[in-house]
Design a protein around this motif. Sequence first.
Motif, PDB file in Angstrom:
ATOM      1  N   ASN A 102      42.489  44.561  40.302  1.00 11.43           N
ATOM      2  CA  ASN A 102      41.730  44.022  41.434  1.00 11.43           C
ATOM      3  C   ASN A 102      42.627  43.808  42.654  1.00 11.43           C
ATOM      4  O   ASN A 102      42.205  44.004  43.803  1.00 11.43           O
ATOM      5  CB  ASN A 102      41.031  42.713  41.051  1.00 11.43           C
ATOM      6  N   ASP A 105      43.423  47.292  44.152  1.00 10.41           N
ATOM      7  CA  ASP A 105      42.247  47.801  44.869  1.00 10.41           C
ATOM      8  C   ASP A 105      42.125  47.169  46.255  1.00 10.41           C
ATOM      9  O   ASP A 105      41.853  47.849  47.252  1.00 10.41           O
ATOM     10  CB  ASP A 105      40.978  47.515  44.069  1.00 10.41           C
ATOM     11  N   GLN A 241      37.159  40.291  43.192  1.00 13.95           N
ATOM     12  CA  GLN A 241      36.847  41.703  42.999  1.00 13.95           C
ATOM     13  C   GLN A 241      36.296  42.262  44.300  1.00 13.95           C
ATOM     14  O   GLN A 241      35.405  41.670  44.912  1.00 13.95           O
ATOM     15  CB  GLN A 241      35.824  41.887  41.878  1.00 13.95           C
TER      16      GLN A 241
END
Length: 347
Positions: A102, A105, A241
């Motif tokens: 996460n 990303d 997230q």
Amino acid sequence: MSNKERGEQIRRQILRDVRHHPIDIVKHIAAIFSITPQAVNSHIQRLEAEGWLKSSGMGKGKRYFLGDLREYKSLFPLTEEFTEDGVWRNYYAFVFDGLPENIVDICHYGFTEMVNNVIDHSGGEHIYLSAVRDKEKIVIAVIDDGEGIFRKIKRLCDLSDERQALFELSKGKLTTDPDNHTGEGIFFTSRVFDEFEIESGGIRFSHDDTFDFDFILESHISRDEAGTAVYMLIKRNSTRQIQSVFDDYAGPEEFQFNKTVIPVRLAQYGNEKLVSRSQAKRLLARIERFQFVIFDFEGVSAIGQAFADEIFRVYAQAHSEIALLPDKMEPNVEKMVSRAIASRREN
């Protein structure tokens, strides 16, 4: 160059090259700087002690690897060959290796979005990029020498001043190149990181996830100084997230960015009160691009009748397809908003 500066240069070179010279890093660095292997080993021991390097094996079989602490900083010319994915992959991806998915990303998204903005919009000649990973956090900086983001938006979108450009950016969906950009990049980047700052032309926008509202402050970059600086920070233990942030700004059962939260206090200039219809119109600019608009009144102690009437009666009547949702109102604000909504219903 002082001994301290030379030592820092040697250690930076070790960290840059160790991935490609895990076995012969001592010989490699000694040749570059014309120093003894013993001197190189002294720098390596310091880097190991501080957490920048780690090693395995003994004697001639000893291998060196990057430690948990990592960084890379460099200045690049903005040539036609320079791309956001290329600079990430070839220079910066190693900084994020081994981190939770996460976090990677989020960092990949923010890094490439902000670098692409510089490539497509800044008009500058150079970009400075920094990514630093310490024991607690990741900090990314993207700095260019272009026109300045707020100045360019003010000019191309015919806005009243640079502060208005910043305010429009905070809503999302503002772009000077609608054929190639959605205008969502800066908005979402500011939401996925724990802290986000953008400075240009004497103005600084700050979003900190620990506060309920954003800030417009004086910048360290003067009004006459060219360029834009973006800073992004995320804690290594964050569980955020990236998809959940996108979902927060999608309407019910929708998969598009159709909701925005407007921090009303950012519409205030200095100590002025929010009383006029022109102030309300500034707040309402471009919100027709959204289906759900939340007006966050956190930090606003009072508003005028005309201000409330312009938003919750006049505009609401003319745009019934948009849901205007007031939030976090103090009693004095709630009275004015309720009065405007009641007047609309009477009509």
